[in-house]
Scaffold this motif. Sequence first.
Motif: not given
Length: 105
Positions: A85-99
């Motif tokens: 679940a933590g790995l799946a939530e990391g997708i959101c973090l990467w999107g924020f970093l890209v933004a």
Amino acid sequence: MKRKIVLCILVLFALSVPLFAQEASAAAASEGAGSNTAAWRYIAAALAVGISCIAGGIAVGQIGAAAMGAMSENPELSGKALPYAGLAEGICLWGFLVALLIMIL
């Protein structure tokens, strides 16, 4: 199927070269239209965060449903589902970093 994927990746790389080659001349030409590029930055950042958060939510939902099903059969598996679940939530973090990078650069 594998050949099609590799071919698509090679085509995307081949098409990206002229885009980056023209970036310097396009940047010099668009200095007068700064508000237009700022609007595109906001749109790109919003899309990066929005799409990554939607994908992360779908992933966490499916992982959570599978984890609940596994825990109903074997309660000892509860701790093993948390890293996924933590790995799946990391997708959101990467999107924020890209933004964030889109807005800074």
